[in-house]
Design an enzyme around this catalytic site. Sequence first.
Site, PDB file in Angstrom:
ATOM      1  N   GLU A  36      -7.983 -31.805 -10.892  1.00  0.00           N
ATOM      2  CA  GLU A  36      -9.383 -31.879 -11.321  1.00  0.00           C
ATOM      3  C   GLU A  36     -10.021 -30.490 -11.414  1.00  0.00           C
ATOM      4  OE1 GLU A  36     -11.023 -34.199 -12.663  1.00  0.00           O
ATOM      5  OE2 GLU A  36      -9.501 -35.735 -12.386  1.00  0.00           O
ATOM      6  N   TYR A 119     -19.291 -33.490 -10.376  1.00  0.00           N
ATOM      7  CA  TYR A 119     -18.224 -34.087 -11.185  1.00  0.00           C
ATOM      8  C   TYR A 119     -16.928 -34.198 -10.371  1.00  0.00           C
ATOM      9  CZ  TYR A 119     -14.223 -34.519 -14.111  1.00  0.00           C
ATOM     10  OH  TYR A 119     -13.014 -34.937 -14.579  1.00  0.00           O
ATOM     11  N   ASP A 137     -18.529 -36.322 -17.337  1.00  0.00           N
ATOM     12  CA  ASP A 137     -18.137 -35.046 -17.939  1.00  0.00           C
ATOM     13  C   ASP A 137     -18.540 -35.092 -19.413  1.00  0.00           C
ATOM     14  OD1 ASP A 137     -16.330 -36.737 -19.116  1.00  0.00           O
ATOM     15  OD2 ASP A 137     -14.567 -35.479 -18.729  1.00  0.00           O
TER      16      ASP A 137
END
Length: 362
Positions: A36, A119, A137
């Site tokens: 991520e 996020y 996102d």
Amino acid sequence: MNNNDFSHSLLKWYKDHKRQMPWRGEADPYKIWVSEIMLQQTRVEQATPYFQNFISLFPTVFDLANADQQEVLKAWEGLGYYSRARNLHTAAKTVVNEYDGELPDTYDEIIKLKGIGPYTAAAVTSIAFNKPNAVVDGNVIRVLTRYFGIEDDIRSTKTKNKVQDFANELIDEENPADFNQAMMEVGSIVCKPSNPNCSECPVHSGCVSFKMAKTDSIPYKSPAKKKPHYTIGVGIIEAENGKLLIALRPEDAMLGGLWEFPGGKQKDGEEIQQTVEREMNEELGVQVKAYKELMSLKHTYSHFSITMHAWMCKLVSGEPQPKSSQEIRWVKHAELEQYPFPKANKVLTERLMNKGQGELEI
Ligand code: SF4
């Protein structure tokens, strides 16, 4: 289409259409976290080989925490946004020292780690721990503004918050990991920025933009401010024994912890050789003669662009000091590849190791 139908259609589509990625199906929270962080600002295709190499070098959070920062930056070299690597390294040490090597599993705890924002906190806790935290996102913003017909500027925080509220309402509480990944996957391969493939979209029956033929105008993004452009003079100082001088950028500066050939911005009315000679004096406290341009190249960063002119230099007087850097070193040409350099400097190191000619755009 109600929320349940939305979620049901989306998850069914995801089961049949999800792409293979090295971190997909991964159960190790550490690897999900690394993926991520890499996927912030970076496309899947570019991130994939970096992820595989990174995990082979640092297979556990303990390996990462114990690594030298230079090794971590070398593994990140070419991926850009190097603060991600520095923060990931710092956070790995925190996880080892304060959480016994176990990544925290709640949004409120994980967001305290360096480099983890809303996020990433939502993505990691949902994918690794199945917590119902909705990710938003760029892909999710595009899908939901189109689906709900939101015509507001997506640069504004108010619009992003509105999208987050919708995502929070829609998320499948039973299967948030797949729901979040499915939203991003639809945005990536179906609800593309131009020419979305609406007929293949699992939620098209409820989509406002599809029904109103507004997929060209939604999402609306106000024009970006023009990026400034700088001309940079860089000095490659070669000693009589053939060694080259490189400098370690300050830890807290942009590209901190990476090596470079020293240099800086051209001032008004200055010839570029003068820029190089002045910069060497300011950054190293020496007089040099810039005698030949090795190459020039253009490079674009997130907030500005540069044209870099790299000049070969001979020392005229003085002993170089790290006045604007953490450290300086004299290295052989062949040793350059052992050091992490930002992209524009990496091109210079490759040229110095005799590859390519002329003006470049990277
Ligand atoms: Fe995007 Fe089209 Fe699906 Fe609407 S129907 S969400 S515009 S792909």
